[in-house]
Design a protein around this motif. Structure first.
Motif: not given
Lengths: 296, 306
Positions: A229-231, A241-245
């Protein structure tokens, strides 16, 4: 008559010589081209990214109007990527190390089995990461799990597992036979040989394997596209959920607003420098640990 | 002979620990064999819905892609994938081959010491970075320099840009395999040729290249399968238009890009979901096919020199 044939061979030799010169030039050129392309990639990323790189970028999470070009940074993505890569590398290491030890100690006399396992590992390595991502997402829906850090870690761990095992395996292969035999002759069991001798002897290989997998885990975007996901927040638990580079770069680059695009280039600089640091680190550490192995 | 005596001297606990370790490590190793089977069967199960309602021929050879009205023709995506990967291999193959011969036969220690990290770093750069580089450098280059040479107007987001980016991505991969392959050729073979009076270039042409041919072909096959599955970098520069491309300056829409762009949004339509899983399955089958073929070729190649 004789003179004539001599002339012919010398002519042929002459032609071969020029052919060699020509192809040597082409070869040198293609090697230079490869080095030049690497330089070009790093140069163009730096030129585009460095001007918009700021301290704010790496110390703040996105604020209210971040995606319209207002203030904030990508700390969430940096931290998220590091969490994800650490978790995935850890799991892959826990699973991968015993498998590679098993292949090189217990199966060391069953060459057919080892070759089959290496074959399967090579195949697994060839599976595109998007397939892992899509498959992981289906499983998540089946089990009713939302996109989260844990899901991303598991999928990424599966993705880097073959690289991890093959890299450790390459290191274990080089353990001299004499070392194994002398430890057997002193009465060690197989598991003692594996965990007390092979493991220690192979530390440089393991360090390389871990760093290689870490680099792969931090840079892969397709596997985490659906699973993490994205946050905008820094994750505090595994089920968030986690954002990644890579995804932060990808999403920001598709924005029409120039300021947001600029930030994507800056984020690309950050990711590239992480990869370069890992590469340098792996060289330095391998050289350092190589001193402590037993050589024959 | 005296093995039993030695075994008696090892304490039972140590033997038990040994046995225990052996069992759980075997179980973990078996896990490795199960994973690919698990993935393939899962994808098959998910795509069965699409295969029930359409024939395989209809899916693969139809070019009509209208998910909303239940028409799933994969031909545009398959053709785009083929265009992009074959063109990228066409660019990467000669560079890799020449560079591999240079690095194994002609280069001295200093060149090798410089090139090894270069190849490693190129292999380690994430695909997103390649995508960014593609947008910054390759797309404008294609749009402003290459396309006008052929008298074509293009935005730069097309098959050619994607192929150039992909070619750069697979170069380190193919190059590493090629270097390994050329290094497995026994020294005796080349030395025999040199001692008979053949020159260095003659030896390379008639001994090394001829002996390494199966290996070179399989290295290209592995490179092809690698570039077939590449997602993000291609997605960023290829243009993503679902039509059969008619030239290298046309935009395309390869299979991985299709999955990445649409998956997750379309869960509400079961058939669409199933179609996307089918494309993942298709991708995996193609990649596995090339991989297995190339690996077998490499294995039989290495066996000959043992």
């Amino acid at each position: 008559m004789k003179k004539d044939s001599n002339k012919k061979t010398s002519f042929k030799k002459q032609r071969l010589k020029y052919e060699e010169y020509f192809f040597r030039g082409v070869m040198l050129l293609s090697s230079c081209l490869i080095a030049f392309i690497l330089g070009l990639i790093i140069y163009s990323i730096l030129v585009k990214g460095v001007p918009s790189l700021s301290w704010e970028m790496i110390t703040q999470t996105p604020k209210g109007g971040f995606y319209f070009g207002k203030e904030g940074g990508i700390l969430n993505a940096i931290i998220g990527s590091i969490y994800l890569a650490f978790g995935a590398t850890f799991i892959a290491f826990i699973i991968g190390l015993p498998i590679s030890l098993y292949m090189n100690v217990w199966l060391s006399h069953k060459e057919k089995w080892v070759n089959m396992l290496r074959f399967i590992l090579d195949l697994l390595w060839g599976i595109p990461s998007i397939v892992y991502g899509a498959f992981g997402f289906t499983i998540m829906i089946l089990l009713g799990i939302k996109a989260s850090l844990l899901a991303g870690i598991i999928v990424t761990a599966l993705l880097i597992l073959p690289i991890m095992i093959r890299a450790i395996d390459e290191g274990l292969k080089t353990v001299p036979k004499g070392l194994k035999e002398s430890s057997y002759s002193l009465g060690s069991t197989k598991s003692e040989l594996a965990f007390k001798i092979m493991l220690r002897q192979c530390i440089p290989g393991i360090v390389t394997a871990v760093l290689l997998s870490f680099g792969r885990a931090i840079g892969d975007a397709a596997a985490v596209l659906f699973t993490t996901g994205f946050t905008d927040n820094i994750p505090t638990a595994l089920n968030q959920p986690t954002a990644t580079l890579p995804l932060a770069i990808f999403f920001q680059l598709s924005s029409p607003i120039p300021e947001v695009k600029e930030r994507a280039y800056a984020a690309a600089v950050i990711l590239t420098s992480i990869i370069l640091i890992i590469s340098v680190l792996s060289r330095v550490l391998t050289q350092k640990y190589n001193k402590h192995t037993i050589k024959f | 002979m005296n093995w039993n005596r030695i075994r008696d001297n090892i304490s039972p606990t140590r033997l038990q620990i040994n046995k225990f370790n052996e069992v759980w490590m075997l179980v973990w190793t078996l896990f490795l064999v199960v994973v690919p089977l698990f993935i393939v069967s899962g994808l098959l199960w998910k795509s069965s819905l699409l295969l029930e309602n359409h024939t395989l021929k209809e899916i693969i050879f139809s070019s009509e892609w209208k998910p909303m009205s239940g028409k799933f023709g994969f031909l545009p995506f398959i053709m785009s994938s083929l265009w992009v990967t074959l063109l990228s291999l066409l660019i990467a193959a000669p560079i890799c081959l020449f560079s591999a011969i240079h690095l194994t036969q002609y280069a001295n220690r200093y060149v090798l010491r410089f090139m090894q990290p270069v190849i490693d770093i190129l292999a380690g750069i994430p695909s997103v970075i390649y995508g960014v580089w593609g947008i910054i450098a390759v797309v404008p280059f294609v749009a402003e320099k290459i396309a006008p040479m052929f008298g074509v107007q293009t935005t730069g987001y097309n098959i050619l840009s994607a192929s150039i980016v992909l070619a750069v991505m697979v170069i380190p991969f193919i190059l590493n395999i090629l270097i390994d392959i050329i290094n497995t050729i026994p020294k005796e073979l080349t030395e025999a040729s040199l001692s008979l009076g053949a020159g260095k270039w003659y030896t390379i042409k008639h001994v090394i290249l001829r002996k390494a041919l199966p290996g070179i072909i399989s290295a290209m096959g592995l490179g092809l399968s690698r570039s077939f599955g590449e997602t993000i970098a291609v997605l960023m520069v290829v243009g993503n238009v679902a039509a059969i491309p008619s030239g290298i300056f046309q935009p395309g829409y390869p299979l991985p890009a299709l999955i990445a762009n649409n998956y997750g949004e379309m869960m509400s339509i079961p058939q669409y979901d199933s179609a996307l899983m089918f494309s993942a399955l298709l991708l995996m089958i193609i990649v596995l096919f090339f991989n297995i073929g190339s690996r077998f070729l490499i294995m039989s190649y290495e066996k000959r020199f043992k």
